[in-house]
Write a protein that holds these residues in place. Sequence first.
Motif, PDB file in Angstrom:
ATOM      1  N   ASP A   1       0.943   3.845  -3.074  1.00  0.00           N
ATOM      2  CA  ASP A   1       0.451   5.160  -2.844  1.00  0.00           C
ATOM      3  C   ASP A   1       1.455   6.082  -3.098  1.00  0.00           C
ATOM      4  O   ASP A   1       1.150   7.250  -3.872  1.00  0.00           O
TER       5      ASP A   1
ATOM      6  N   ASP B   1      -2.490   3.443   4.874  1.00  0.00           N
ATOM      7  CA  ASP B   1      -1.540   2.399   4.566  1.00  0.00           C
ATOM      8  C   ASP B   1      -1.216   1.713   5.909  1.00  0.00           C
ATOM      9  O   ASP B   1      -0.856   0.502   5.860  1.00  0.00           O
TER      10      ASP B   1
ATOM     11  N   TYR C   1      -2.866  13.820  -1.435  1.00  0.00           N
ATOM     12  CA  TYR C   1      -3.643  13.949  -0.315  1.00  0.00           C
ATOM     13  C   TYR C   1      -3.005  15.159   0.379  1.00  0.00           C
ATOM     14  O   TYR C   1      -1.824  15.456   0.589  1.00  0.00           O
TER      15      TYR C   1
ATOM     16  N   TYR D   1      -1.208   9.784   3.601  1.00  0.00           N
ATOM     17  CA  TYR D   1      -1.966   8.497   3.352  1.00  0.00           C
ATOM     18  C   TYR D   1      -1.244   7.430   4.336  1.00  0.00           C
ATOM     19  O   TYR D   1      -1.680   6.293   4.154  1.00  0.00           O
TER      20      TYR D   1
ATOM     21  N   GLU E   1     -12.641   5.120  -0.418  1.00  0.00           N
ATOM     22  CA  GLU E   1     -12.069   6.335  -1.189  1.00  0.00           C
ATOM     23  C   GLU E   1     -13.027   7.282  -1.353  1.00  0.00           C
ATOM     24  O   GLU E   1     -12.802   8.466  -1.295  1.00  0.00           O
TER      25      GLU E   1
ATOM     26  N   TYR F   1      -8.213  12.906   0.546  1.00  0.00           N
ATOM     27  CA  TYR F   1      -7.906  12.449  -0.638  1.00  0.00           C
ATOM     28  C   TYR F   1      -8.238  12.945  -1.925  1.00  0.00           C
ATOM     29  O   TYR F   1      -9.664  13.200  -2.050  1.00  0.00           O
TER      30      TYR F   1
ATOM     31  N   SER G   1       0.972  -1.227   0.172  1.00  0.00           N
ATOM     32  CA  SER G   1       0.364  -0.082  -0.171  1.00  0.00           C
ATOM     33  C   SER G   1       0.852   1.312  -0.082  1.00  0.00           C
ATOM     34  O   SER G   1       0.543   2.288  -0.506  1.00  0.00           O
TER      35      SER G   1
END
Length: 148
Positions: A39, A65, A50, A61, A101, A110, A35
């Motif tokens: 990312d 993550d 972000y 993030y 999301e 995000y 992740s």
Amino acid sequence: MLSLGIIPWIIWLKIHDKKYSGDLIRAGLFMTTLSLILDSIGVQLGLWIYPYDVIPFIPGYLPWDLTLIPITVMLMIESKPAWSPLLKSIIFAVLSAGAGEHLAIFLKIYHPIHWKPIYSIPIYIFLFLISNKLAKSKIFNSNFNSNF
């Protein structure tokens, strides 16, 4: 955002079955690593940003993550052991890409630029299936009964 990085771990520590800790942590660390890499690549390629940093100089993030994604994966691997890993991966992908999301977009933590949440679904499915396989692998003397 800071509480999103801490509270899920406290909950997980209280509710998971301790005899599976090693297997679940292995899967969670794998998911965390991938992740973070994905990312970082997405941000560097300008696919998303972000706009919110938890702590200055630390990417926004990290709570997702390091906490939300691996905790969700570990809980899903452990729960409903009779369910197909493919079914669980689809549920995880739809919840993560669909609900997660979109919620992050709504909360303005995000911002996709050249990305749509639906693009994440096959990636989440693939990552969940690999994490599940790692958690249940006999190579690591897993405590889970592997049905592969």
